[in-house]
Design an enzyme around this catalytic site. Structure first.
Site, PDB file in Angstrom:
ATOM      1  N   ASP A  10       0.893  -0.972  -0.002  1.00 29.67           N
ATOM      2  CA  ASP A  10       0.010   0.013  -0.013  1.00 29.67           C
ATOM      3  C   ASP A  10       0.949   1.307   0.014  1.00 29.67           C
ATOM      4  O   ASP A  10       2.050   0.993   0.151  1.00 29.67           O
ATOM      5  CB  ASP A  10      -0.853  -0.106   1.157  1.00 29.67           C
ATOM      6  N   ASP A  12      -0.142   5.019   1.115  1.00 30.41           N
ATOM      7  CA  ASP A  12      -0.526   5.938   1.888  1.00 30.41           C
ATOM      8  C   ASP A  12      -0.583   5.742   3.320  1.00 30.41           C
ATOM      9  O   ASP A  12      -1.268   4.642   3.605  1.00 30.41           O
ATOM     10  CB  ASP A  12      -1.817   6.966   1.727  1.00 30.41           C
TER      11      ASP A  12
HETATM   12  C1  XBP Z   1      -5.410   6.205   0.839  1.00 31.96           C
HETATM   13  C2  XBP Z   1      -6.393   7.138   0.224  1.00 31.96           C
HETATM   14  C3  XBP Z   1      -6.162   8.216  -0.672  1.00 31.96           C
HETATM   15  C4  XBP Z   1      -5.599   9.316  -0.177  1.00 31.96           C
HETATM   16  C5  XBP Z   1      -5.619  10.310  -1.324  1.00 31.96           C
HETATM   17  O1  XBP Z   1      -4.979   5.018  -0.261  1.00 31.96           O
HETATM   18  O2  XBP Z   1      -7.545   6.747   0.874  1.00 31.96           O
HETATM   19  O3  XBP Z   1      -7.541   8.427  -1.012  1.00 31.96           O
HETATM   20  O4  XBP Z   1      -5.904   9.728   1.097  1.00 31.96           O
HETATM   21  O5  XBP Z   1      -5.250  10.035  -2.371  1.00 31.96           O
HETATM   22  P1  XBP Z   1      -3.871   3.925  -0.014  1.00 31.96           P
HETATM   23  P2  XBP Z   1      -5.893  10.571  -3.668  1.00 31.96           P
HETATM   24  O6  XBP Z   1      -3.913   3.804   1.499  1.00 31.96           O
HETATM   25  O7  XBP Z   1      -4.747   2.607  -0.515  1.00 31.96           O
HETATM   26  O8  XBP Z   1      -2.950   4.507  -0.533  1.00 31.96           O
HETATM   27  O9  XBP Z   1      -6.228  12.187  -3.412  1.00 31.96           O
HETATM   28  O10 XBP Z   1      -4.879  10.420  -4.775  1.00 31.96           O
HETATM   29  O11 XBP Z   1      -7.132   9.855  -4.216  1.00 31.96           O
HETATM   30 MG    MG Z   2      -3.026   3.105   3.569  1.00 27.40          MG
END
Ligand code: XBP
Ligand code: MG
Length: 256
Positions: A10, A12
């Site tokens: 993953d 973020d």
């Molecule tokens: C985390 C999310 C994303 C980010 C924002 O995704 O929910 O939506 O908060 O990204 P992950 P965008 O943990 O799966 O990486 O604004 O580019 O959608």
């Molecule tokens: Mg995440």
């Protein structure tokens, strides 16, 4: 025992703490630039993270919390345009060096490369955000280190739906039993589990205390020799042995 074939990360909250000081700040800058008068606090943003995807989060917030807001265009167009602006602010924040990798990430990725373990990304975030983060925080050439970067709208249903992980397995023709996922949130864990994948959860301030019952291992981070991890759960925690941080040996043991 199956041999570890691939690590799927993953982004973020897992590769880097991007949410509080990255995405959240970028959303707020976009709101200000558009004169919306909206502002997401650190605490409020934690709750909004239940909605995966930036566009979806904007639309949810407007609908749920701003009853008097009248979108100048249809909501999808409005959210997409606002999100595009947010992406510019986010990329700038990353380029400024505001976001670093979580401890142990660089080490684990380097070890995987040297050991021939495949690398993939499965994220809700948009591909531009991921590329900028990888190039800035990991290495300019690092996107090439990954056999697949699956991001954003590439699948119709975002996490906690399993689609993004199923997409990675399908595209790379992986045996799910040889893959290990690294995630930070319950949403991500649900997505990976529903795709039949073993998962290590490295939680953070936003996801601490979430329900991680289906995880193989739950830790506060990958840790390293100087900074041991804290193990807080996981079905396979008995397999840790004397490991004090997460490395490929431990990943391999979790394949049992
Ligand atoms: C985390 C999310 C994303 C980010 C924002 O995704 O929910 O939506 O908060 O990204 P992950 P965008 O943990 O799966 O990486 O604004 O580019 O959608
Ligand atoms: Mg995440």
């Amino acid at each position: 025992m199956k041999k570890l074939g691939a690590l799927i990360f993953d982004v973020d909250g897992t590769l880097a703490e991007t949410e509080r000081d990255g995405h959240r700040v970028a959303f707020n800058r976009a709101f200000a630039a558009k004169g919306l008068g909206w502002m997401w606090t650190v605490q409020q943003y934690g709750k909004l993270l239940d909605v995966a995807g930036g566009k979806e989060r904007i639309a949810y917030y407007a609908d749920r919390f701003m009853p008097n807001f009248r979108s100048p265009t249809d909501m999808n167009t409005f959210a997409s345009e606002l999100h595009a602006l947010k992406q510019d602010f986010y990329r700038q924040l990353v380029l400024d060096g505001s976001i670093g990798l979580r401890p142990g990430i660089r080490r684990l990725i380097q070890d995987a490369r040297e050991s021939g373990v495949k690398l993939a990304i499965a994220t809700t975030s948009s591909v531009g955000s991921v590329m900028t983060l990888l190039q800035t925080a990991l290495d300019m050439n690092s996107p090439e280190w990954f056999d697949l970067i699956a991001a954003g709208d590439i699948v119709p249903a975002k996490k906690p739906a399993p689609d993004i992980y199923l997409h990675v397995i399908r595209e790379l023709e992986l045996n799910p039993e040889t893959c290990l996922v690294v995630e930070d949130s319950q949403q991500g864990l649900r997505s990976a589990t529903a795709a039949g994948l073993k998962t290590v959860v490295t939680w953070n301030d936003y996801t601490r205390g979430q329900e991680f019952r289906s995880a193989a291992l739950v830790i506060d981070g990958l840790g390293d020799a100087e900074n041991p991890f804290q193990v807080t759960g996981g079905k396979a925690r008995d397999l840790i042995g004397d490991a004090t941080f997460f490395d490929l040996d431990l990943a391999q043991r979790l394949m049992e």
